[in-house]
Design a protein around this motif. Sequence first.
Motif, PDB file in Angstrom:
ATOM      1  N   GLU A  93     -37.588 -79.475 -87.270  1.00 41.05           N
ATOM      2  CA  GLU A  93     -37.522 -78.427 -86.290  1.00 41.05           C
ATOM      3  C   GLU A  93     -37.845 -78.843 -85.335  1.00 41.05           C
ATOM      4  OE1 GLU A  93     -37.647 -75.525 -85.241  1.00 41.05           O
ATOM      5  OE2 GLU A  93     -39.516 -74.737 -86.784  1.00 41.05           O
ATOM      6  N   MET A  94     -38.746 -80.544 -85.031  1.00 41.63           N
ATOM      7  CA  MET A  94     -38.915 -81.628 -83.681  1.00 41.63           C
ATOM      8  C   MET A  94     -36.677 -81.522 -83.257  1.00 41.63           C
ATOM      9  SD  MET A  94     -41.106 -84.371 -85.524  1.00 41.63           S
ATOM     10  CE  MET A  94     -40.856 -85.546 -82.890  1.00 41.63           C
ATOM     11  N   THR A  96     -35.044 -79.375 -83.550  1.00 43.79           N
ATOM     12  CA  THR A  96     -33.739 -78.504 -82.911  1.00 43.79           C
ATOM     13  C   THR A  96     -34.540 -77.965 -82.201  1.00 43.79           C
ATOM     14  OG1 THR A  96     -33.774 -76.912 -85.358  1.00 43.79           O
ATOM     15  CG2 THR A  96     -33.878 -75.797 -84.182  1.00 43.79           C
ATOM     16  N   THR A  97     -35.921 -78.092 -81.744  1.00 39.93           N
ATOM     17  CA  THR A  97     -36.558 -77.879 -79.846  1.00 39.93           C
ATOM     18  C   THR A  97     -36.056 -79.174 -79.261  1.00 39.93           C
ATOM     19  OG1 THR A  97     -38.369 -77.353 -81.328  1.00 39.93           O
ATOM     20  CG2 THR A  97     -38.709 -77.948 -79.288  1.00 39.93           C
ATOM     21  N   THR A  98     -35.389 -80.008 -80.405  1.00 39.77           N
ATOM     22  CA  THR A  98     -34.858 -80.873 -78.725  1.00 39.77           C
ATOM     23  C   THR A  98     -33.370 -80.970 -77.902  1.00 39.77           C
ATOM     24  OG1 THR A  98     -36.166 -82.930 -79.795  1.00 39.77           O
ATOM     25  CG2 THR A  98     -34.311 -83.795 -78.245  1.00 39.77           C
ATOM     26  N   GLY A 100     -32.284 -77.575 -78.530  1.00 46.82           N
ATOM     27  CA  GLY A 100     -32.781 -76.324 -77.752  1.00 46.82           C
ATOM     28  C   GLY A 100     -30.987 -75.593 -77.474  1.00 46.82           C
ATOM     29  N   ARG A 345     -32.233 -69.339 -82.926  1.00 45.30           N
ATOM     30  CA  ARG A 345     -32.419 -70.402 -83.224  1.00 45.30           C
ATOM     31  C   ARG A 345     -31.454 -71.030 -84.262  1.00 45.30           C
ATOM     32  NH1 ARG A 345     -37.072 -71.464 -85.135  1.00 45.30           N
ATOM     33  NH2 ARG A 345     -37.595 -73.228 -83.486  1.00 45.30           N
ATOM     34  N   ARG A 347     -32.110 -72.425 -87.306  1.00 44.59           N
ATOM     35  CA  ARG A 347     -33.144 -72.371 -88.412  1.00 44.59           C
ATOM     36  C   ARG A 347     -32.025 -73.693 -89.519  1.00 44.59           C
ATOM     37  NH1 ARG A 347     -33.321 -67.388 -86.842  1.00 44.59           N
ATOM     38  NH2 ARG A 347     -35.433 -66.501 -85.109  1.00 44.59           N
TER      39      ARG A 347
END
Length: 471
Positions: A93-94, A96-98, A100, A345, A347
């Motif tokens: 998840e980190m 994925t968020t990075t 963006g 996203r 996922r």
Amino acid sequence: MLDNKSFREEAHKLVDWMADFYENIESYPVKSQAKPGEVINQLPVTPPAKGESFDQVFKDFESIILPGMTQWQSPKFHAYFPANSSYPSVLGEMLTTTLGAQCMIWETSPAAAELEELMINWLKPLMNIPEKWTGCIQDTASTATLAAMISAREKKTNWSINQNGFDNQKIRFYCSSETHSSIDKAVKILGTGMENLVKVEVDENLAIIPSALESAIKSDLENGFLPCAVVAAVGTTGTLAIDPISAIGDICQKYNIWLHIDAAYAGTALMLPEYHEMISGIEKADSFVFNPHKWMFTNFDCTVYFIQDEEALIKTFEILPEYLKTSTRGQVKDYRDWGVPLGRRFRALKLWFVIRDFGVEGIQTRLREHISYAQWFADQVNEHPNFEIVIEPKLNVVCFRMITTEQAEKQLDQLNANLVAAINGSGEAYLTHTKVKGKYALRMVIGQTYVQRNHIEESWQLIQTKANALL
């Protein structure tokens, strides 16, 4: 304002904090003890005119926000169904968020689309999903089920409602009285209305009675209705009741009705070959959903949606404005056409991390442990004179209640409501309740990623202590 240098420094501190948080999570109250308004009243009513230091922001997080959070990752979280996390999932998840990325079509991130396709292909044989089916990753089961019901509506009406709107079609959907409330919400969104959701009678195990379903369909046909879809549950929210998929599938095929299977929670158990029988007859269905973000150690949100007829799904949701046309169309899967949202996203990344880190055998071991803990807990309840099992336990969910010989049913309901309140008020564990055949019952759900036998023993001791105090 954070720059790259300060971001690096703070990120390292946060990862250390995160590791400490998981290591010490049992020191936090499981259910937040915050009172209504307590959090918002500690925060300023207007945003800051000038940027504040990250150090101050994080101090407020620790002192104001964290006490207002229920700890879903606590091994003594036994409420609702879990929304599990795990170390590999957090790391995925980190990233994925990075990154963006907005993964709406293949062109916007080829790896995201193709990894999503791979996850579907990995899971199908493991879970005994028909080989010819395909699928995608949605946000929640509510969204996936809504997509199934819209697809069913359009296929039944030859895609006329998408084009022309409703024209006196009297469309009917069917489910049991135990099925998740997302079905009720879906018929509202669909525009068919609650009156056209038929709740079918259930048996002593709270599963749909096939003969009652067929009678309802026949009656609707005789009265000019258009039977459209049945939503069958493999694991209802209250008790994990399992509808008879094969018999329901025969009825749906007989009357040309879409069959959608909602296995949001219990579907993860299909990773165990000994539970494949739960979906015996799935080849007669049209769609199936389960949530890795519940019991498969993957951060919310991550819902896997399988479908038999890919073209029906795409035909229902496809819209192609000029700005989304690409040269690769038809050669790849553009998942924006596979459900309600355009934006998507990444996922698949965290799910990929989880499966690779645990391995199939590691996932299976954890699931079997959870199921064995639930059986141990059920045995303790059965042996205790002041408790009883209210319905046969399934998988890792036990529905039970406190009993006394002196009190009537209504008084027992209040006694058990008081017991839940006492347990949750202690902060030492968190349980929720349901109604089983009219009886108020506590639900013991044992599915948190890192829960161990000692946590269940401690929760059982707490339950007995609070019960004794009430007596």
